[in-house]
Design an enzyme around this catalytic site. Structure first.
Site, PDB file in Angstrom:
ATOM      1  N   SER A 279     -78.045  60.722 -85.615  1.00 45.54           N
ATOM      2  CA  SER A 279     -78.148  59.369 -86.181  1.00 45.54           C
ATOM      3  C   SER A 279     -77.990  58.327 -85.086  1.00 45.54           C
ATOM      4  O   SER A 279     -77.586  58.634 -83.965  1.00 45.54           O
ATOM      5  CB  SER A 279     -77.046  59.166 -87.224  1.00 45.54           C
ATOM      6  OG  SER A 279     -75.795  59.067 -86.569  1.00 45.54           O
ATOM      7  N   LYS A 280     -78.268  57.094 -85.469  1.00 45.94           N
ATOM      8  CA  LYS A 280     -78.121  55.974 -84.536  1.00 45.94           C
ATOM      9  C   LYS A 280     -76.664  55.872 -84.063  1.00 45.94           C
ATOM     10  O   LYS A 280     -76.399  55.548 -82.918  1.00 45.94           O
ATOM     11  CB  LYS A 280     -78.545  54.681 -85.231  1.00 45.94           C
ATOM     12  CG  LYS A 280     -78.414  53.440 -84.362  1.00 45.94           C
ATOM     13  CD  LYS A 280     -78.839  52.196 -85.109  1.00 45.94           C
ATOM     14  CE  LYS A 280     -78.648  50.940 -84.309  1.00 45.94           C
ATOM     15  NZ  LYS A 280     -77.264  50.664 -83.916  1.00 45.94           N
ATOM     16  N   ARG A 281     -75.733  56.206 -84.979  1.00 48.47           N
ATOM     17  CA  ARG A 281     -74.308  56.155 -84.629  1.00 48.47           C
ATOM     18  C   ARG A 281     -73.979  57.070 -83.464  1.00 48.47           C
ATOM     19  O   ARG A 281     -73.195  56.735 -82.593  1.00 48.47           O
ATOM     20  CB  ARG A 281     -73.468  56.509 -85.854  1.00 48.47           C
ATOM     21  CG  ARG A 281     -72.452  55.428 -86.170  1.00 48.47           C
ATOM     22  CD  ARG A 281     -71.473  55.708 -87.282  1.00 48.47           C
ATOM     23  NE  ARG A 281     -71.751  56.853 -88.107  1.00 48.47           N
ATOM     24  CZ  ARG A 281     -72.370  56.791 -89.289  1.00 48.47           C
ATOM     25  NH1 ARG A 281     -72.797  55.652 -89.759  1.00 48.47           N
ATOM     26  NH2 ARG A 281     -72.570  57.867 -90.015  1.00 48.47           N
TER      27      ARG A 281
ATOM     28  N   ASP B 272     -75.126  55.367 -80.338  1.00 45.11           N
ATOM     29  CA  ASP B 272     -74.227  54.262 -79.977  1.00 45.11           C
ATOM     30  C   ASP B 272     -72.938  54.803 -79.356  1.00 45.11           C
ATOM     31  O   ASP B 272     -72.420  54.266 -78.383  1.00 45.11           O
ATOM     32  CB  ASP B 272     -73.885  53.415 -81.210  1.00 45.11           C
ATOM     33  CG  ASP B 272     -75.104  52.657 -81.740  1.00 45.11           C
ATOM     34  OD1 ASP B 272     -76.107  52.563 -80.985  1.00 45.11           O
ATOM     35  OD2 ASP B 272     -75.079  52.180 -82.885  1.00 45.11           O
TER      36      ASP B 272
END
Length: 504
Positions: A262-264, A267
C-alpha cells in the site's frame, strides 16, 4: 466474438494509479502485443461519489511514461466508444431489463434500514445474513410480491434495485488461465445488485456488458476480482454470450510483514508506489512517483514484469520487446509477489549503465545549470563515462563527480588525519613542479612521468597518490587519478595542490 486477441485495462479514476494497476496494464499490454492484438483502455467511473477530476489524465500519462500506451480508448481509435462508463449509462438499462424478462433477475425494494435490521438479527443469532435463495422469497422483492404490488411500488416512485437471481444447487466449474479449474457451489453466493434505481449499473453489470460489446477476448485482472468470477460467469450464461478467458493476477505484497503493498508502506519505508508524482487537488498532498524519484521507465517496467511472472530462466534483464516475446500467462504465479525496494534500485543501476553517455550527460546538464555551471556537452559526457558505474541514479552524479567542475573547498577529516603527514606539503609542492613541466597532458603520459619521478625519489606510492587524490577531490574517492588530472587540466591541478598545501 472476434478471433483477434482483445484485452482491456479498466481502472477507476478514484486517485493515482498504484503500481499494482500498472502491472495489470503491463501484463495486458504484453499479452496483446505478443498475439498482435489490441490493448483497450476503459475508464470505469460508475461510482461518481469517488470520482477524482485529474485521475483519468494521470492514468493516461502513466501508461505513456511506461511506454505501454493503449491502442483504443478515450479519444483514440474509438471503434467501440464511448470508453467512459458514465457516458454509456443509457446502454445498461436494456440489459438489466433483458435479465428481468428472462427470469435471471428481479426487483428488490428492501430499504437500507430493513437490510440492516436483518443483518443485526442474524448477528445476534451468530449467523451471517446473505441475500439469496434461502430467504429471497420472504423479502421485499418481485419474487415475493404480486405483479400488481410491484408495478404499484415502481409507479409510486419507490426506490428499488435489480438483483441477480443466482441459481440454486448448482456447481459452477470455471477455468482460470493462471489458477486452473475453480469450482463453486451456487448456494454460497449472494444475489448481487446489478442495477440501481438512480439509473446507474453496478460494476458487475457494466463490466460484463462492456466486455461483450467491446469484444474483449481475455480478461486479465487482479486477484481481488476472483470472488466476482462466479457471478460474471453466470451473467455470460444468462445473456447467452460467449465468455472471454479469465486470468487473475497475484497480489503485489509489501516488502516487510504480510499483506498487499500500500501507499502507507511506501511512505513508511521511503519508496514510491505510483509511477508519476501525484498531487491531491483537494488536500494539496503530494505523493512521490518513480519518474520524479529518478527511475528510468524501462527499469521500472522490467522490475514490475518480474513481480509475479518468471521467464523460466535465471535471466532478469528484459527490454519491452524481449518481454513481449517471452511473456505468457502460464508462467504467471498463483501466489503473491513480494516487492523489494532494493531490487528496484538494482534494476535502475543496471539500466543506467546501459544508457549512452550522451543521454546521461543531457540529463545531468539541468543539475549543473542549477549550480550555475556550464560546460561543453563533450566534457560532461566524458565525466559521466568515468563516474557512471558507481551511480544508481543520475542524481548521484554530482556527489560522485562534482570535483570535475569545482575545486574542493572542504577536505575529508578522516582522510586528512591518515594521509597528510609532516613531509606531505614538501612532496606535493615538488610534484606540482613536475606536473607544471609536462607537455603532453594525456592521462597515460602524466601517469608515466609521475611514477618515474616517484621511483627516482624512492618514496612509497601511497605517500604521493593518496595526498594527491585528497588535494584534487577533497576525499579519497573518484575514478582513475590521472584521468581526473587530464580532465581538469594543468592549471586547476596545480591550483588544487597549492590550495591543499596552504590549507591543510
Amino acid at each position: 466474438m472476434t478471433d483477434n486477441v482483445r484485452v482491456r485495462f479498466a481502472p477507476s479514476p478514484t486517485g493515482p494509479l498504484h503500481m499494482g494497476g500498472v502491472r495489470t496494464a503491463l501484463f495486458n499490454y504484453l499479452y496483446a502485443k505478443k498475439h498482435n492484438g489490441t490493448f483497450v483502455l476503459r475508464i470505469e467511473d460508475t461510482d461518481q461519489t469517488r470520482y477524482v477530476a485529474n485521475a483519468e489524465q494521470y492514468i493516461i500519462d502513466s501508461l505513456e511514461w511506461c511506454n505501454i500506451p493503449f491502442d483504443e480508448g478515450p479519444g483514440k481509435n474509438e471503434k467501440f466508444g464511448p470508453y467512459r462508463q458514465s457516458e454509456r449509462k443509457e446502454l445498461y438499462k436494456q440489459y438489466a431489463d433483458e435479465l428481468l424478462t428472462k427470469g435471471w433477475a428481479y426487483y428488490a425494494f428492501d430499504t437500507a434500514e430493513e437490510l440492516d435490521a436483518h443483518r443485526k438479527d442474524h448477528e445476534e443469532k451468530g449467523k451471517t445474513f446473505i441475500y439469496n435463495w434461502h430467504n429471497r422469497e420472504k423479502l421485499q422483492n418481485s419474487l415475493a410480491l404480486s405483479e400488481e404490488e410491484v408495478q404499484a411500488k415502481i409507479a409510486a416512485g419507490e426506490k428499488y434495485v435489480v438483483r441477480f437471481k443466482t441459481p440454486q444447487d448448482e456447481t459452477l466449474v470455471m477455468q482460470d488461465e493462471i489458477r486452473g479449474t475453480i469450482s463453486v457451489n451456487t448456494n454460497t453466493l449472494d444475489d448481487k445488485v446489478l442495477f440501481k434505481s438512480d439509473g446507474m449499473p453496478t460494476y458487475h453489470l457494466a463490466n460484463i456488458v462492456d466486455d461483450h460489446l467491446m469484444e474483449i477476448t481475455h480478461v486479465i485482472r487482479g486477484e481481488e476480482w476472483l470472488p466476482s468470477l462466479p457471478l460474471h460467469t453466470l451473467l455470460y450464461k444468462a445473456f447467452e454470450w460467449k465468455a472471454p478467458k479469465f486470468a487473475h493476477l497475484p497480489l503485489i505484497l509489501k516488502p516487510v510483514g504480510k499483506g498487499k503493498l500500500s501507499k502507507r508502506d511506501g511512505d513508511k519505508l521511503g519508496f514510491p508506489v505510483f509511477p508519476l508524482e501525484y498531487k491531491n487537488e483537494e488536500t494539496g498532498e503530494v505523493s512521490r512517483g518513480y519518474k520524479e524519484d529518478g527511475y528510468f521507465a524501462d527499469a521500472f517496467i522490467n522490475m514490475l514484469a518480474l513481480l509475479g511472472w518468471n521467464p523460466g530462466t535465471e535471466r532478469e534483464m528484459f527490454s519491452l520487446n524481449e518481454l513481449t516475446k517471452a511473456f505468457g500467462l502460464k508462467r504467471v504465479s498463483k501466489s503473491g509477489a513480494k516487492f523489494s525496494p532494493e531490487k528496484t534500485k538494482w534494476f535502475n543501476q543496471q539500466y543506467l549503465q546501459l544508457k549512452s553517455n550522451t543521454l546521461l550527460a543531457n540529463l545531468f546538464v539541468p543539475m549543473l545549470a542549477e549550480k550555475g555551471i556550464e560546460r561543453e556537452i563533450g566534457y560532461i559526457e566524458k565525466v559521466v563515462s568515468l563516474i557512471k558505474e558507481r551511480a544508481t541514479f543520475v542524481a548521484d552524479f554530482w556527489e560522485l563527480g562534482g570535483f570535475f567542475f569545482e575545486n574542493p573547498t572542504e577536505f575529508d577529516e578522516k582522510a586528512v588525519k591518515k594521509q597528510w603527514k609532516e613531509d606531505t606539503p614538501a612532496i606535493m609542492e615538488e610534484l606540482a613542479t613536475v606536473i607544471e613541466n609536462i607537455e603532453d597532458f594525456s592521462s597515460k603520459n602524466i601517469e608515466a612521468l609521475v611514477k618515474e619521478w616517484i621511483a627516482a625519489k624512492e618514496i612509497g606510492m601511497g605517500k604521493v597518490m593518496q595526498p594527491l587524490r585528497l588535494s584534487l577531490v577533497g576525499a579519497l574517492k573518484g575514478p582513475h587519478l590521472f584521468d581526473i588530472i587530464e580532465m581538469i587540466g594543468k592549471e586547476a591541478t596545480i591550483q588544487r595542490i597549492q590550495h591543499a598545501v596552504s590549507n591543510l
